[in-house]
Design a protein around this motif. Structure first.
Motif, PDB file in Angstrom:
ATOM      1  N   ASN A 227       0.818  -1.214   0.000  1.00 34.92           N
ATOM      2  CA  ASN A 227       0.000   0.000   0.000  1.00 34.92           C
ATOM      3  C   ASN A 227       0.849   1.260   0.000  1.00 34.92           C
ATOM      4  OD1 ASN A 227      -2.401  -1.309  -0.081  1.00 34.92           O
ATOM      5  ND2 ASN A 227      -2.894  -1.085   2.079  1.00 34.92           N
TER       6      ASN A 227
ATOM      7  N   ILE B 244       2.745   4.358  -1.196  1.00 36.82           N
ATOM      8  CA  ILE B 244       2.466   5.262  -2.307  1.00 36.82           C
ATOM      9  C   ILE B 244       3.765   5.938  -2.738  1.00 36.82           C
ATOM     10  CG2 ILE B 244       1.298   7.407  -2.937  1.00 36.82           C
ATOM     11  CD1 ILE B 244      -0.876   6.603  -0.888  1.00 36.82           C
ATOM     12  N   LYS B 245       4.006   5.989  -4.027  1.00 35.54           N
ATOM     13  CA  LYS B 245       5.128   6.778  -4.555  1.00 35.54           C
ATOM     14  C   LYS B 245       4.532   8.061  -5.117  1.00 35.54           C
ATOM     15  CE  LYS B 245       9.581   7.013  -5.548  1.00 35.54           C
ATOM     16  NZ  LYS B 245      10.141   6.212  -6.637  1.00 35.54           N
ATOM     17  N   HIS B 246       4.761   9.169  -4.421  1.00 33.53           N
ATOM     18  CA  HIS B 246       4.132  10.441  -4.770  1.00 33.53           C
ATOM     19  C   HIS B 246       5.171  11.540  -4.679  1.00 33.53           C
ATOM     20  CE1 HIS B 246       1.141  13.558  -5.099  1.00 33.53           C
ATOM     21  NE2 HIS B 246       1.311  13.982  -3.862  1.00 33.53           N
TER      22      HIS B 246
ATOM     23  N   ARG C 286       8.232   7.949  -0.930  1.00 31.07           N
ATOM     24  CA  ARG C 286       7.417   6.814  -0.511  1.00 31.07           C
ATOM     25  C   ARG C 286       6.602   7.231   0.715  1.00 31.07           C
ATOM     26  NH1 ARG C 286       8.284   2.337  -3.271  1.00 31.07           N
ATOM     27  NH2 ARG C 286      10.242   2.074  -4.388  1.00 31.07           N
TER      28      ARG C 286
ATOM     29  N   TYR D 139      -4.877   7.038  -2.469  1.00 27.47           N
ATOM     30  CA  TYR D 139      -4.067   7.629  -3.543  1.00 27.47           C
ATOM     31  C   TYR D 139      -4.851   7.553  -4.841  1.00 27.47           C
ATOM     32  CZ  TYR D 139      -0.149   8.330  -6.766  1.00 27.47           C
ATOM     33  OH  TYR D 139       0.685   8.805  -7.753  1.00 27.47           O
ATOM     34  N   ASP D 140      -5.053   8.707  -5.459  1.00 27.04           N
ATOM     35  CA  ASP D 140      -5.734   8.800  -6.749  1.00 27.04           C
ATOM     36  C   ASP D 140      -4.656   8.793  -7.828  1.00 27.04           C
ATOM     37  OD1 ASP D 140      -7.302   9.342  -8.915  1.00 27.04           O
ATOM     38  OD2 ASP D 140      -8.069  11.263  -8.208  1.00 27.04           O
ATOM     39  N   ALA D 141      -4.294   7.611  -8.307  1.00 26.72           N
ATOM     40  CA  ALA D 141      -3.155   7.465  -9.217  1.00 26.72           C
ATOM     41  C   ALA D 141      -3.324   8.229 -10.524  1.00 26.72           C
ATOM     42  CB  ALA D 141      -2.907   5.980  -9.491  1.00 26.72           C
ATOM     43  N   PRO D 142      -4.491   8.183 -11.204  1.00 26.03           N
ATOM     44  CA  PRO D 142      -4.600   8.913 -12.482  1.00 26.03           C
ATOM     45  C   PRO D 142      -4.300  10.402 -12.370  1.00 26.03           C
ATOM     46  CG  PRO D 142      -6.425   7.376 -12.228  1.00 26.03           C
ATOM     47  CD  PRO D 142      -5.716   7.416 -10.905  1.00 26.03           C
ATOM     48  N   ARG D 143      -4.623  10.968 -11.198  1.00 21.88           N
ATOM     49  CA  ARG D 143      -4.372  12.410 -11.012  1.00 21.88           C
ATOM     50  C   ARG D 143      -3.214  12.670 -10.050  1.00 21.88           C
ATOM     51  NH1 ARG D 143     -10.569  14.532 -10.332  1.00 21.88           N
ATOM     52  NH2 ARG D 143     -10.891  12.421  -9.508  1.00 21.88           N
ATOM     53  N   ASP D 144      -2.521  11.601  -9.650  1.00 17.17           N
ATOM     54  CA  ASP D 144      -1.333  11.692  -8.798  1.00 17.17           C
ATOM     55  C   ASP D 144      -1.572  12.629  -7.610  1.00 17.17           C
ATOM     56  OD1 ASP D 144       1.235  11.205  -7.900  1.00 17.17           O
ATOM     57  OD2 ASP D 144       2.120  12.824  -9.084  1.00 17.17           O
ATOM     58  N   ARG D 145      -2.554  12.271  -6.796  1.00 18.60           N
ATOM     59  CA  ARG D 145      -2.885  13.105  -5.652  1.00 18.60           C
ATOM     60  C   ARG D 145      -3.365  12.232  -4.493  1.00 18.60           C
ATOM     61  NH1 ARG D 145      -8.924  15.636  -6.435  1.00 18.60           N
ATOM     62  NH2 ARG D 145      -9.920  13.666  -6.994  1.00 18.60           N
TER      63      ARG D 145
END
Length: 503
Positions: free
Chosen positions: A408, A410-412, A416, A439-445
């Protein structure tokens, strides 16, 4: 001792007339439980289920544990199915399991038949009324081993295919001995069961009772939506020990229900299954200053628990709880990414060895080999460890701290991130009742969902800005009326993920 029914037989001999199992409508003594289990065991034994799986499609009530134990009496091993799940997922489980029999009740018989399984369908009431065949039951028992499976409990799988965790008699015997001893279960203990019997936490309730003669009260599910009524029920049934998921305890705290009714006489309050929000714990501790509180931690693959922390000091609302130390006869390893022992204070993956370990996954050898591995710190002889996928580290007190799931992370923004750290900080905000960071991956947020009696979005945003680095700040906040929960009472993160596009 090699068979779980030895616990029942010893307890029935000592406490035969005392109440053993009860739901809203029925109560059985230990003597009645033993007689009923022998009847069900005889009915299933005549279907030759020895060393074979039996699926249980039953409602929440005393019939379910009776059928579980009856399956063991017949020499088989059981899987409790969730009757509220879509039929397609149930078929996905039974397709892997290929049960020798399906046990159901009148309420669920039509749905059970609609599953279309190629095995006999047994009515639990008819099986319970079967006259015991001592010769059959004794023959089956004489051939039993402590290495035989007791049950297969299916958990969600990362590929979408449920994983069946095979737990043997010896693992439940070892685990229940630890739980009963550690938390002083005895014949005067009255356990208020919250978790369903297809969830690993129920193992502590049922087999803790079998081992000690404690009374098991199966609590009506509907009451968890009405906290004051729930507390009244606990008091009426004289429940003094509970082992619940934090979301169930959180419902009582959120409505401040302990302020509006006479509190039940609880002396032991245990919790597991998800991270305990510290404000919820503090609410309960303020009202039960003399009670024992403990944070239990572990996956289904360790029967139920591998680590625990008995709360022994005060915690601020934004301070995370430790998961503590290893249970007796259970070994914990913290391994770094190179499979070496992590240095003091270093984050690593929690791995478990010892008697609590499951045998592996049912009909999934590749998944078993992936998680049930040779101990890299023990090269001299074969020893299996279970890799939990949980990230932990030891604090300055020598207590294990849970940091989240390795899968789980997140790379943001190049960093990490563990969502659990954000959630812990958010729980310290006055008014926040529950929260989950996704984590909303498509919008990287990062998106923080929360519930609160009033809108505290601005205060929450300011709080996290003061306590977390910029790369851990949620980009969006969504206040909900209620936090979605799955069948086990945990926050349903899948349901939240479906809402990300709307935020």
């Amino acid at each position: 001792m090699k068979h779980l029914l030895e616990l029942l037989e010893a307890t029935a001999a000592r406490f035969g007339p005392r109440t053993a199992l009860a739901d809203e409508a029925r109560a059985l003594t230990w003597a009645e439980v033993q007689d009923t289990v022998q009847g069900i065991g005889t009915a299933l034994g005549r279907l030759e289920v020895q060393h074979r799986p039996v699926a249980l499609y039953l409602g929440r009530g005393v019939d379910c544990p009776l059928a579980m134990l009856g399956t063991l009496a017949a020499g088989g091993f059981y899987t409790v199915l969730d009757t509220a799940q879509p039929a397609e997922r149930v078929r996905g489980i039974t397709g892997q399991l290929e049960p020798a029999a399906l046990v159901t009740d009148t309420e669920h018989r039509e749905a059970a038949l609609a599953l279309g399984l190629d095995c006999p369908v047994v009515d639990v009431a008819e099986a319970a009324a079967t006259a015991p065949d001592p010769a059959l039951l004794q023959r089956v028992r004489a051939e039993a081993l402590d290495a035989d499976p007791a049950y297969v409990l299916f958990t969600s799988g990362s590929t979408g295919l449920p994983k069946g965790v095979v737990v043997q008699h010896r693992a439940v015997l070892a685990y229940s001995a630890w739980a009963a001893s550690t938390f002083a279960f005895d014949e005067n203990t009255v356990l208020g069961n919250q978790t369903p019997f297809y969830f690993s936490m129920s193992v502590t309730d049922l087999y803790g009772a079998l081992r000690t003669g404690a009374q098991l009260q199966i609590l009506p599910k509907r009451l968890f939506s009405f906290p004051v009524q729930l507390l009244d029920y606990l008091r009426q049934r004289e429940v003094n020990t509970i082992y619940w998921v934090p979301s169930a305890l959180g419902g009582v705290a959120r409505w401040k229900a302990l302020d509006y009714t006479e509190p039940p006489a609880l002396r032991t309050i245990l919790f597991a299954g998800e991270t305990m929000p510290t404000p919820v714990l503090n609410y309960w501790r303020a009202r039960y200053p003399a009670a024992r509180f403990a944070n239990l931690f572990g996956p289904t693959e360790t029967t139920d628990i591998c680590a625990y922390y008995e709360v022994d000091r005060a915690f601020a609302d934004d301070e995370p709880l430790p998961i503590g130390r290893a249970c007796d006869n259970c070994g914990l390893l913290v391994l770094d990414h190179q499979n070496r022992a992590a240095a003091p204070g270093q984050t690593g993956e929690l791995c478990v060895r010892g008697s609590f370990l499951a045998a592996g996954y049912y009909n999934q050898p590749d998944k078993t080999a992936e998680r049930f591995c040779p101990n890299p710190l023990q090269p001299h002889y074969p020893e299996t460890i279970y890799r939990t996928g949980d990230l932990v580290r030891y604090n300055d007190r020598g207590e294990l701290m849970y940091l989240g799931r390795a899968d789980n992370q997140i790379k943001h923004l190049g960093y990490r991130i563990e969502p659990g750290e954000i959630e812990t900080a958010a729980y310290g905000q006055a008014g926040v009742q529950s929260c989950a960071c996704l984590y909303d991956a498509p919008r990287d947020r990062l998106v923080l969902f929360f519930t609160a009696g009033r809108d505290v979005t601005d205060a929450l945003r300011d709080r996290l800005a003061d306590r977390l680095p910029a790369y851990m700040q949620p980009a969006a906040y969504r206040r909900l009326k209620t936090m979605p929960q799955n069948a086990n009472g945990k926050i349903d993160r899948g349901a939240l993920a479906a809402q990300l596009k709307e935020v």
